[in-house]
Structures are given as C-alpha cells and as structure tokens.
Design an enzyme around this catalytic site. Structure first.
Site, PDB file in Angstrom:
ATOM      1  N   ARG A   1       0.844  -1.192   0.000  1.00 37.30           N
ATOM      2  CA  ARG A   1       0.000   0.000   0.000  1.00 37.30           C
ATOM      3  C   ARG A   1       0.882   1.246   0.000  1.00 37.30           C
ATOM      4  NH1 ARG A   1      -1.885   0.858   4.357  1.00 37.30           N
ATOM      5  NH2 ARG A   1      -1.445  -0.992   5.609  1.00 37.30           N
TER       6      ARG A   1
ATOM      7  N   TYR B   1      -1.226  -3.582  -6.910  1.00 39.24           N
ATOM      8  CA  TYR B   1      -1.127  -4.274  -5.620  1.00 39.24           C
ATOM      9  C   TYR B   1      -2.472  -4.222  -4.883  1.00 39.24           C
ATOM     10  CZ  TYR B   1      -0.438  -5.170  -0.776  1.00 39.24           C
ATOM     11  OH  TYR B   1      -0.630  -5.670   0.482  1.00 39.24           O
TER      12      TYR B   1
ATOM     13  N   LYS C   1      -9.655  -1.792   1.583  1.00 35.77           N
ATOM     14  CA  LYS C   1      -9.278  -0.658   2.430  1.00 35.77           C
ATOM     15  C   LYS C   1     -10.016   0.623   2.008  1.00 35.77           C
ATOM     16  CE  LYS C   1      -6.359  -3.277   4.556  1.00 35.77           C
ATOM     17  NZ  LYS C   1      -6.660  -3.762   5.902  1.00 35.77           N
TER      18      LYS C   1
ATOM     19  N   HIS D   1     -11.076  -1.737  11.287  1.00 35.97           N
ATOM     20  CA  HIS D   1      -9.999  -2.635  10.862  1.00 35.97           C
ATOM     21  C   HIS D   1      -9.877  -3.746  11.911  1.00 35.97           C
ATOM     22  CE1 HIS D   1      -5.490  -2.926   9.498  1.00 35.97           C
ATOM     23  NE2 HIS D   1      -6.249  -3.778   8.842  1.00 35.97           N
TER      24      HIS D   1
ATOM     25  N   SER E   1      -1.707  -3.728  10.587  1.00 37.39           N
ATOM     26  CA  SER E   1      -1.406  -4.730   9.561  1.00 37.39           C
ATOM     27  C   SER E   1      -0.242  -5.614   9.997  1.00 37.39           C
ATOM     28  CB  SER E   1      -1.008  -4.025   8.270  1.00 37.39           C
ATOM     29  OG  SER E   1      -1.945  -3.047   7.958  1.00 37.39           O
TER      30      SER E   1
ATOM     31  N   CYS F   1       0.114  -7.946  12.227  1.00 35.18           N
ATOM     32  CA  CYS F   1       0.348  -8.199  13.661  1.00 35.18           C
ATOM     33  C   CYS F   1      -0.292  -9.510  14.079  1.00 35.18           C
ATOM     34  CB  CYS F   1      -0.248  -7.082  14.508  1.00 35.18           C
ATOM     35  SG  CYS F   1       0.814  -5.651  14.651  1.00 35.18           S
TER      36      CYS F   1
ATOM     37  N   ASP G   1     -10.084  -9.259   8.876  1.00 36.29           N
ATOM     38  CA  ASP G   1      -9.502  -7.932   8.626  1.00 36.29           C
ATOM     39  C   ASP G   1     -10.444  -6.759   8.881  1.00 36.29           C
ATOM     40  OD1 ASP G   1      -7.187  -6.465   7.820  1.00 36.29           O
ATOM     41  OD2 ASP G   1      -8.103  -6.084   5.880  1.00 36.29           O
TER      42      ASP G   1
ATOM     43  N   ARG H   1       1.375 -12.306  -0.524  1.00 38.50           N
ATOM     44  CA  ARG H   1       0.001 -12.547  -0.051  1.00 38.50           C
ATOM     45  C   ARG H   1      -0.621 -13.798  -0.637  1.00 38.50           C
ATOM     46  NH1 ARG H   1      -2.328  -8.338   3.371  1.00 38.50           N
ATOM     47  NH2 ARG H   1      -0.641  -6.842   3.557  1.00 38.50           N
TER      48      ARG H   1
HETATM   49  C1  OXD Z   1      -3.393  -4.394   5.610  1.00 40.70           C
HETATM   50  C2  OXD Z   1      -4.009  -5.547   4.939  1.00 40.70           C
HETATM   51  O1  OXD Z   1      -2.448  -3.817   5.077  1.00 40.70           O
HETATM   52  O2  OXD Z   1      -4.927  -6.128   5.523  1.00 40.70           O
HETATM   53  O3  OXD Z   1      -3.859  -4.045   6.701  1.00 40.70           O
HETATM   54  O4  OXD Z   1      -3.619  -5.875   3.817  1.00 40.70           O
HETATM   55 MN    MN Z   2      -5.613  -5.071   7.238  1.00 43.85          MN
END
Ligand code: OXD
Ligand code: MN
Length: 645
Positions: free
Chosen positions: A109, A259, A268, A288, A310, A312, A335, A429
């Site tokens: 991102r 991406y 997002k 989130h 993100s 974690c 998410d 991913r």
């Molecule tokens: C993030 C994702 O970046 O979920 O939070 O991809």
């Molecule tokens: Mn996320």
C-alpha cells in the site's frame, strides 16, 4: 461534481448509448468508433450504473467493455488471458491456484499517496500547527483532486479492456451490506475481487431495488508518462500512483498500482475509508478488525472483534487453534468488521469481505494450520516464491522438501537458502475464499451479523505493555484505542522497527478527521449496549530479546480470561492502566513453556510515565483541538495514576 468537470475537459461531446447488449461510443468530432460489450449482460445495468460506466468510458477510453458476472466460465477466460500475458502462472501442485509476480516497485500500500478529498482540510484530518504530514491521513482539495485525475486517467485504458465489477461488501441482501461498482483495466483485480467480495448479477439485481445506491470505484493500472512499461506482465505507474477518496459522493479513484491494498477497492478504500464516513453518517462503525467466535468448555459462545495494525497476526488470531482444552474458535473475518446496534441495542457485526488477503510469510502448519488448510485451492498468490514441483514457498513455511526442488524467488530468480535473501517478498500474499476455512463460523454470512461481546485493541509492543488489560469503561476503552502504538510493518512503505502510533489500527484507513472519529466512538455508548474493551500484547520481550509469551494457540488463555470478564467473573485486579488478571486467573495449565508471568504483567513506572508523555505529545501535535475532552480527561486520569506508581 468532480467527474462532470473532468468530463467536460476530456471529452464533452462523447456519448455512450446502450443498444441492448452493445455500447456505442459516438463522437461527432472523431471518426465513429464502436465499443462493444465483449462479455456480460448490459441489460442488467441500472440507470446509475450505466451513467457511471459512461463517465469512466469517456474518461479512460478503453477498447472493450466486460461486465463481470462472477462466473467460473469468466474466471477461466481471464485466467487464460493472464497466462498469455504472463501475469500469472499455474501452480500445478494445487487445485486452481495461481501465482502472480508484480513489478518489484508495486508491492505494498502507498500511504503517502493516499488522499481523502473534502472541501475543508479539517473534514479529512485534524489540522494543528505542528502536525506531521500524513500522520493521520492525507487531505487533497477538490481542485487538486481534479487536477490529479486529469493528469492520469484520460485515455488510461486505451488498448485495454475495461472490466465492470458489480460487488457487494457483506452478504447480498443484508441490511448491513453495501454495494460498489469497480471499473478496472486489470484482469488480476477482477479475479481477486471475485474472491474478496461477492461479485455478479445478483448484485446488479439488488441495485435495482436499493435505489441504485453504490460506491463508485475507478481503478486503472495506468501507463508511465514515457509509455515505457517496465514489466509488461504487470503494467503499473509507480511514479504517479495515487489513491483518491471522495466521501461526499462515495467515490474512489485509484491509479498506477495493481497491488491489492491499492487496487482491490472494496477492501481498504471502500470497507474502511469510505465505509467509515458512511458509518459516521448512518451511526455505525466500520473498523480494521477481525471477528471470531469462541466457545468455552461449557458450550457458551461469544463473539469478539479485535483491531491490530497490519501484519500483527490478525489472521492467526482469527483462525486460532486453542491450546486450552475444551475451547473452540471459529472465524467470521480476519480484517474488517462493520458493526451496528440492532433494535434491541445489541452491537452486531458482519465481515464485509468474502475472502482473506493474508500475509504469506510466517504462515505455517505450526502457526496457523487453519490458514494452511484454506489456501491450497482456488487461491491467487502474489510475490511468493515458486518451486519446480508446481508449489509455493515463503519464509517460515515448513517445507521439508525444499532442498529437493528448484526454488524461484518472488523476483523470478533462482533461489537457495544460502543466498541469505528472502525467497518471498515480506508482504507477499494469498487471496483465498473465506468459505474454504475449515473453522469458518456457521454464522459468518448471517445477514443479521453476530453479536459482539468484547473489543480488543493490540499491537507489537516489545516493552512495558502487559499481555492483557481491561478498560475501566467505554471512554477509557476509546482512549486505549486512540493511544495504540505498534512496531511498523511491511504492509505499507514504512521501513524499520519504529514504534508508530496507530490509533484503532486505523491510521492508514480513516475516511474523516480522527477527532470526529473519536467523538463518533464515544457516542456509541448512547446508541446501545457497548461491549467491554481490552488491550492485548502478544509481543512483549525479555531483556535478552526473547518473546515472553508463546502466542498463537496459547492466546486462547487470554481469550479465556476475557470470556470470563465478559461474564463479570471477579478475576481481576486494578492497576494504574486498567484491570489485570488477578493472581492465578490466567489459566496456564498445560502450557508447554515456562513463562515469567511477573514480567509479562509488570507495569513499569518509568516506561508508563514515558508512554503517557508520548501519548500526550501525540495528541497535542497531531490531534490538537479536535481531541474530545473525554479522551483528554482519560489521559489526565491515567497520568495521575501512573505518576503515583
Ligand atoms: C493491511 C491488509 O495492510 O490487511 O492491513 O492488507
Ligand atoms: Mn488489514
């Protein structure tokens, strides 16, 4: 209206007529050029959808239109096309799995190029004399947004097909769901959106009955100014990438990146940034957060929503295999959570997504067997390594045969462990259907949503922050969310291990001024029964740098304590920062390693005084006068308690 202006500038006289299943783009100036719908049924399009497509066509001038129906036949067609273009390769070891390698400049991102467009700056971000640029999002004026669009989108789809993706965030037909239409020139985006959202004709049918209301999402991978596409199999324009959101008109425009976080606009951009502004208007929350269901040994079940920045371990927690006997965890989402009080005052949540876009490195049978049992069919992998037996590989994946196969890294180069380089990109991913998760919750698609009993905040905090503590009340909980900090991750362009403020894990995803967001959170208490709030930290380290807590399945021990607190069990002690488990209340029976509970729950005086000062500084410089007094009061009270330590 921004779009109108842009269109006036670009091609005021272009007209798009819909003749049954054909569109004709007619210009009185240029030679007559016909634009056919090469796939899909345009008869299903609503007036609003047609008008939006018309505008996108006029602006981006694609060669063809494809209206997505979400079918398997369509997937076959696009997979063949992407194979021909070299965008994906087939992973023959698995069923219907694919690997995409991106342009190495397009891997995450781009927060610095992500903007919220409002008339006034303080509608989008807190404006303070010393605010750090981008700390709580970036604002763009309507005029600058128009200019940014004008510089990038005109003719950006020349020579390409324009795909029209009607999609639903949330189960089609749920009161909590919302519809979007993403227009894109990337078949990779189409196939990924078909996994991550509900796509197809049923969505167009729903549009007919919902007043033609949808979020307008325009995406183009773009072409560099000098027209030199560095990686033809992955066209993009990293130099000029920009992600624009216009909450007033529910519009998203994303240019230059393929991406996922920048291009799968349901995620997002819609579910969080535009979603949070819709939620504010309509009185609910777009967050989130993962959602999980946990059943205790007596068969009692609660649902928990949890916000972590993100990378974690949200996916790991959402799919956890509890080590605590008798417990069972089921996954609703990993998410994003949309949460709204029902007529009885119960906070109900849906996962607006339909798939998991998870970080691959670190995912293994030992860390997340449920993810591993989800992802080896019908999945698009991006920027992982591939193996000569048609499989994938990434750091942390247990692969006993890795020395018997030839491995190609995410850049397409031969790889060996001895190289010392990572085989997979650290933000590589998997994009995989949620329904394939072996522990998907039976109610994950319930249109009513699931009732939320607890909200967790957390982050990577190597020092000073206990394994778990409970907020004293709702406004203390809101303060804890506002004060969240975590080590930076690879999901965006940040480097290194700095501890960043990431309030509510929403720092990159706020659709409006964070101060107003806090007020909105505080107001929830008046709307219904608010859940208990907790802060967790699986990542505390000892002085010699080792994790103090095993994490993963053993986090069920923390969930057990939370479960009991939700049911008002008297198993806590007060502390300056909130309620901690009382002695013996954290169930560690059968834990495979010895843990230093004293260290794990220690609330060090000097650390917390520093932490409070840091939070105060942050609130002062970044939020300023927009900070609600309730949150300021919580900080003052915490300061007093900590200073007495
Ligand atoms: C993030 C994702 O970046 O979920 O939070 O991809
Ligand atoms: Mn996320």
């Amino acid at each position: 209206m921004l779009f109108n202006n842009v269109f006036e500038l670009v091609s005021s006289s272009w007209k798009l007529l819909n003749k049954s299943r054909k569109f004709y783009l007619i210009s009185p100036i240029a030679t007559r050029r016909s634009l056919s719908v090469q796939y899909g049924n345009s008869a299903l399009l609503t007036a609003g959808a047609k008008s939006y497509i018309n505008k996108c066509v006029s602006l981006c001038q694609p060669d063809r239109i494809h209206i997505c129906d979400g079918s398997a036949d369509e997937s076959k067609l696009l997979q063949e096309l992407m194979l021909k273009q070299g965008t994906i390769t087939r992973l023959t070891k698995y069923t219907n799995c694919w690997l995409a390698r991106t342009n190495p400049a397009d891997v995450a991102r781009v927060e610095s190029k992500t903007f919220i467009c409002t008339d006034r700056k303080d509608q989008a971000i807190p404006v303070t004399p010393n605010a750090t640029a981008g700390a709580l999002g970036n604002w763009i004026s309507p005029a600058d947004m128009e200019q940014a669009v004008k510089e990038r989108f005109p003719k950006s789809m020349r020579g390409r097909t324009m795909y029209v993706i009607p999609f639903s965030m949330g189960p089609v037909g749920s009161q909590l769901s919302k519809i979007g239409i993403e227009v894109t020139d990337s078949p990779y985006v189409v196939e990924s959106m078909k996994i991550m959202t509900r796509v197809g004709n049923q969505v167009l049918e729903k549009l007919q009955s919902n007043g033609d209301e949808f979020v307008k999402c325009l995406h183009s991978v773009g072409t560099p100014k000098d027209r030199k596409v560095a990686v033809p199999s992955w066209p993009c324009d990293p130099e000029r990438t920009i992600i624009l959101h216009k909450p007033d008109s529910n519009e998203i425009l994303s240019y230059g990146s393929g991406y996922g976080g920048n291009s799968l606009l349901g995620k997002k951009c819609f579910a969080l940034r535009i979603g949070s502004t819709i939620a504010k208007r309509e009185g609910w929350l777009a967050e989130h957060m993962l959602i999980l269901g946990i059943t205790n040994p007596k068969g009692k079940k609660i649902y928990i929503a949890a916000a972590f920045p993100s990378a974690c371990g949200k996916t790991n927690l959402a799919m956890m295999t509890p080590t605590l006997p008798g417990y069972n965890v089921e996954c609703v989402g990993d998410d994003i959570a949309w949460m709204k009080f029902d007529s009885e005052g119960v906070l109900r949540a849906i996962n607006p997504e339909n798939g998991f876009f998870g970080v691959a490195p670190g995912t293994a049978m030992s860390t997340n067997p449920n993810a591993m049992n989800t992802i080896f069919s019908n999945t698009i992998f991006t920027n992982v390594a591939s193996t000569s037996d048609g499989g994938v590989y990434w750091e942390g994946m247990e692969e006993p045969n890795i020395n018997n196969v030839i491995t190609t890294d995410w850049l397409g180069k031969l790889w060996s462990k001895q190289s010392g380089k990572p085989a997979a990109h650290q933000n590589s991913r998997f994009c995989t259907p949620a329904i394939q998760c072996p522990i998907i919750d039976p109610c994950w698609e319930d249109p009513q949503g699931v009732p939320i009993s607890a909200i967790l905040f957390g982050g990577r905090r190597p020092k000073g922050v206990p394994l778990v503590y409970e907020a004293r009340n709702w406004s203390h909980g809101v303060f804890i969310g506002a004060a969240m900090r975590s080590e930076a991750t690879a999901a965006a362009e940040h480097k290194g291990k700095v501890i960043m403020h990431d309030p509510f894990a929403m720092r990159p995803f706020f659709g409006y001024n964070f101060g107003d967001y806090l007020k909105h959170w505080l107001s929830m208490e008046k709307r219904g029964r608010v859940p208990k709030v907790f802060h967790v930290n699986w990542f505390r380290k000892s002085a010699d740098g080792k994790f103090l807590w095993p994490g993963f399945g053993d986090n069920s021990r923390v969930l057990d304590w939370i479960f009991r607190r939700v049911h008002e069990e008297d198993c806590y002690v007060d502390s300056p920062i909130g309620y901690l488990p009382s002695e013996g209340a954290l169930d560690i029976t059968g834990l495979q390693q010895s843990v230093d509970l004293k260290e794990l729950f220690n609330v060090p005086n000097d650390f917390w005084q520093q932490e409070v000062n840091e939070i105060e500084q942050y609130f002062k410089t970044q939020v300023g006068e927009f900070l609600p007094k309730e949150v300021f009061n919580e900080l003052t009270e915490l300061k007093k308690r900590v200073n007495k330590l």
